[in-house]
Design a protein around this motif. Structure first.
Motif, short mmCIF file in Angstrom:
data_model
loop_
_atom_site.label_atom_id
_atom_site.label_comp_id
_atom_site.label_asym_id
_atom_site.label_seq_id
_atom_site.Cartn_x
_atom_site.Cartn_y
_atom_site.Cartn_z
N PHE A 148 0.83 -1.20 0.00
CA PHE A 148 0.00 0.00 0.00
C PHE A 148 0.87 1.25 0.00
O PHE A 148 0.55 2.25 -0.65
CB PHE A 148 -0.93 0.01 1.21
CG PHE A 148 -1.91 -1.12 1.25
CD1 PHE A 148 -2.51 -1.57 0.09
CD2 PHE A 148 -2.23 -1.74 2.44
CE1 PHE A 148 -3.41 -2.62 0.12
CE2 PHE A 148 -3.13 -2.79 2.48
CZ PHE A 148 -3.72 -3.23 1.31
N LEU A 149 1.97 1.21 0.76
CA LEU A 149 2.89 2.34 0.76
C LEU A 149 3.53 2.50 -0.61
O LEU A 149 3.73 3.62 -1.09
CB LEU A 149 3.97 2.12 1.83
CG LEU A 149 3.49 1.90 3.26
CD1 LEU A 149 4.69 1.62 4.16
CD2 LEU A 149 2.71 3.09 3.77
N ASN A 150 3.85 1.37 -1.25
CA ASN A 150 4.50 1.42 -2.55
C ASN A 150 3.57 2.00 -3.62
O ASN A 150 4.02 2.69 -4.53
CB ASN A 150 4.95 0.01 -2.98
CG ASN A 150 5.91 -0.60 -1.98
OD1 ASN A 150 6.71 0.10 -1.38
ND2 ASN A 150 5.81 -1.91 -1.78
N VAL A 151 2.27 1.68 -3.52
CA VAL A 151 1.31 2.24 -4.48
C VAL A 151 1.31 3.77 -4.39
O VAL A 151 1.30 4.47 -5.41
CB VAL A 151 -0.11 1.68 -4.22
CG1 VAL A 151 -1.16 2.46 -4.99
CG2 VAL A 151 -0.17 0.21 -4.60
N GLU A 152 1.34 4.29 -3.18
CA GLU A 152 1.40 5.75 -3.02
C GLU A 152 2.72 6.31 -3.52
O GLU A 152 2.76 7.38 -4.14
CB GLU A 152 1.19 6.12 -1.54
CG GLU A 152 -0.22 5.94 -1.05
CD GLU A 152 -0.42 6.45 0.36
OE1 GLU A 152 -1.54 6.84 0.69
OE2 GLU A 152 0.56 6.45 1.14
N ASP A 153 3.82 5.60 -3.25
CA ASP A 153 5.12 6.10 -3.68
C ASP A 153 5.23 6.13 -5.21
O ASP A 153 5.93 6.98 -5.77
CB ASP A 153 6.24 5.21 -3.11
CG ASP A 153 6.37 5.34 -1.60
OD1 ASP A 153 5.88 6.36 -1.06
OD2 ASP A 153 6.94 4.44 -0.97
N SER B 292 -26.89 10.77 13.07
CA SER B 292 -28.01 10.65 12.12
C SER B 292 -27.60 9.96 10.82
O SER B 292 -28.46 9.45 10.09
CB SER B 292 -28.59 12.03 11.80
OG SER B 292 -27.59 12.88 11.24
N ALA B 293 -26.30 9.93 10.52
CA ALA B 293 -25.84 9.31 9.27
C ALA B 293 -24.40 8.85 9.44
O ALA B 293 -23.61 9.50 10.14
CB ALA B 293 -25.95 10.29 8.11
N VAL B 294 -24.06 7.73 8.82
CA VAL B 294 -22.68 7.24 8.73
C VAL B 294 -22.41 6.96 7.26
O VAL B 294 -23.07 6.11 6.65
CB VAL B 294 -22.45 5.97 9.57
CG1 VAL B 294 -21.01 5.47 9.38
CG2 VAL B 294 -22.73 6.24 11.05
N LEU B 295 -21.45 7.67 6.69
CA LEU B 295 -21.18 7.58 5.25
C LEU B 295 -19.76 7.06 5.03
O LEU B 295 -18.82 7.55 5.65
CB LEU B 295 -21.32 8.95 4.58
CG LEU B 295 -22.72 9.57 4.50
CD1 LEU B 295 -23.15 10.15 5.83
CD2 LEU B 295 -22.76 10.66 3.45
N PRO B 296 -19.60 6.07 4.14
CA PRO B 296 -18.26 5.58 3.85
C PRO B 296 -17.56 6.48 2.84
O PRO B 296 -18.19 7.11 1.99
CB PRO B 296 -18.54 4.20 3.24
CG PRO B 296 -19.87 4.35 2.57
CD PRO B 296 -20.65 5.34 3.41
N VAL B 297 -16.21 6.53 2.94
CA VAL B 297 -15.40 7.32 2.01
C VAL B 297 -14.28 6.43 1.49
O VAL B 297 -13.26 6.26 2.15
CB VAL B 297 -14.81 8.57 2.69
CG1 VAL B 297 -14.16 9.48 1.64
CG2 VAL B 297 -15.88 9.34 3.46
N PRO B 298 -14.44 5.82 0.30
CA PRO B 298 -13.42 4.92 -0.21
C PRO B 298 -12.26 5.68 -0.85
O PRO B 298 -12.40 6.85 -1.20
CB PRO B 298 -14.18 4.11 -1.26
CG PRO B 298 -15.20 5.07 -1.78
CD PRO B 298 -15.61 5.91 -0.60
N PRO B 299 -11.11 5.02 -1.03
CA PRO B 299 -10.02 5.62 -1.80
C PRO B 299 -10.15 5.24 -3.27
O PRO B 299 -10.93 4.37 -3.64
CB PRO B 299 -8.78 4.96 -1.19
CG PRO B 299 -9.27 3.59 -0.81
CD PRO B 299 -10.72 3.73 -0.43
N ILE B 300 -9.40 5.91 -4.12
CA ILE B 300 -9.25 5.49 -5.50
C ILE B 300 -7.77 5.37 -5.80
O ILE B 300 -6.95 6.14 -5.31
CB ILE B 300 -9.94 6.46 -6.50
CG1 ILE B 300 -9.51 7.91 -6.26
CG2 ILE B 300 -11.44 6.32 -6.43
CD1 ILE B 300 -10.08 8.88 -7.30
N ALA B 301 -7.42 4.35 -6.60
CA ALA B 301 -6.01 4.08 -6.92
C ALA B 301 -5.97 3.11 -8.09
O ALA B 301 -7.01 2.71 -8.62
CB ALA B 301 -5.30 3.49 -5.71
#
Length: 449
Positions: free
Chosen positions: A12-17, A374-383
């Motif tokens: 995961f670190l390598n994908v960002e790098d 009142s709400a729980v919303l997911p926030v996914p990454p993109i890669a």
């Protein structure tokens, strides 16, 4: 004894790098009713509850030239104030104003020299509301998935959400599982260590994808900037659709996303084809790669096709090729994993077009510091050259869709969210018609779909 990242987690670190525009931070957004607590109370309560997770006070120490796996070490400079931040929304405090702030926060990378998490307390919302955005790096999500962090911060602790024993399963089956599988397939394929027929087919399909023409939905990310939008539909209405057509909540959610993607393609002058929407779909313990029927116009037929293709994809996953690839990838040394992931991140991947992850939500309504959530919303990454990502989460009486997109190339993300709501409404109308036919005649009719 020091605890090290697995080679796959290190990837995961390598994908960002490898891509300066990639940021794998993932989030969960809670919207709360009532006045925001004062700063002292807020920091005191959060500090007490965060202390229950030792990982939150640890940072990663990487080896020179990545010759060994990074290890978790105590951050001797840890300060809660560096990780709990306050911000106010601009404008009138509408949901769109809130989503703009979320998009901005999720555009920033988590700092590697600190523990890889943040909590953003967001004020200035209309109707006497405020929000909390929990943001973590996937390196730590197998211990505490982002949605379950919110449950842990609630007034009754983790017992008010999913039990701790299920946290690892939820993390493995959420979008982190998709990133893990993508990295493992990349490592095993590019390093050339797999020799099974399935691996050869995967490699051939991957190679074919390199020759496909680019689409607006996949390709290099244009910047670190993101857009974030959300859709919300009634969980009871989704359940009614499920009962009528004998399908699952995941089937309905993916069918709605498929319709919205189809409409997006048509608006852009594209002709949706049977292979136009191959999607990475993590569902609990399986990570699937179905071709969603974006070429089908009829909503009921589309729903049944989604159901059938997910069932087939699950059956294929049960035969074990994905787990076999992951097992081999785990045995590859960290430098090879880093090299393979770095290479794949730079190649024009066009086989997979989107990410759609189902995320288990808290089992019951939450309250944080006496304020109801009142709400729980997911926030996914993109890669990995996917320019959109969606996550679906059920909380209280609603099904929430969180959609992240590349800022420069997917400017109609809000239409994608509104299209999901319209698609569920269309399925509900068909469901009511089908039930009305049953009620009038006392039996199930064959209805022209």
């Amino acid at each position: 004894m020091a605890e090290h990242l697995t080679p796959l987690d290190a990837s995961f670190l390598n994908v960002e790098d490898a891509d300066r525009h990639t940021n794998l931070g993932m989030g969960a957004l809670a919207v709360l009713d009532g006045p925001m607590p004062d700063h002292h109370t807020l920091m005191s309560v959060l500090g007490e509850r965060i202390a229950a997770c030792p990982r939150f006070a640890q940072r990663l120490r990487r080896r020179l030239f990545d010759l060994g796996s990074p290890e978790w070490v105590e951050d001797r400079n840890f300060k809660l104030a560096n990780h709990v931040c306050g911000i106010a929304v601009p404008g009138a405090g509408s949901d769109n104003d809130l989503f703009s702030v979320v998009a901005e926060v999720m555009s920033w990378r988590l700092e590697r020299d600190r523990p890889l998490w943040e909590i953003w307390v967001i004020g200035g919302l209309s109707d006497d509301r405020w929000a909390m955005l929990v943001k973590v790096h996937p390196c730590i999500a197998d211990a505490v998935a982002t949605v379950h962090i919110l449950a842990g911060l609630s007034d009754e602790g983790p017992a008010h959400g999913t039990m701790p024993g299920a946290v690892a399963a939820a993390a493995a089956g959420g979008w982190r599982g998709a990133l893990r599988l993508a990295s493992s397939i990349a490592t095993a394929t590019v390093a050339g260590v797999m020799r099974t027929d399935q691996a050869l087919r995967d490699a051939a399909e991957f190679a074919a994808g390199l020759r496909r023409p680019a689409t607006p939905l996949n390709g290099p990310l244009t910047s670190r900037r993101r857009r974030y939008v959300s859709a919300r539909v009634s969980a009871a209405e989704v359940d009614r659709i499920c009962q009528t057509f004998d399908v699952t909540v995941d089937d309905v959610a993916l069918a709605a996303l498929t319709e919205s993607y189809r409409n997006m393609m048509v608006r852009r002058g594209e002709q949706p084809k049977s292979d136009s929407l191959r999607t990475l779909v993590p569902l609990r313990q399986a990570v699937l790669l179905p071709r969603l029927p974006v070429d089908e116009d009829n909503p009921v037929v589309r729903l049944r096709l989604v159901h059938a293709r997910l069932a087939q994809a699950r059956a294929d996953a049960d035969r074990g090729p994905a787990s076999a690839v992951a097992a081999v990838a785990r045995a590859i040394p960290v430098p090879v994993t880093a090299w393979a992931t770095n290479l794949l991140s730079r190649l024009p991947q066009r086989s997979v077009v989107a990410l759609a992850a189902s995320v288990p939500g808290p089992g019951r309504p939450l309250a944080i510091m006496g304020r109801p959530v009142s709400a729980v919303l997911p926030v996914p990454p993109i890669a990995m050259q996917l320019r959109t990502g969606a996550a679906i989460l059920r909380y209280a009486d609603s099904l929430f869709f969180g959609i992240v997109s590349d800022y420069g190339t997917v400017r109609d993300a809000d239409e994608l969210a509104r299209g999901v709501e319209a698609a569920v409404a269309r399925l509900l109308v068909r469901s009511r018609r089908r039930r009305a036919g049953r009620d009038r005649h006392g039996l199930s009719l064959v209805v022209n779909v």
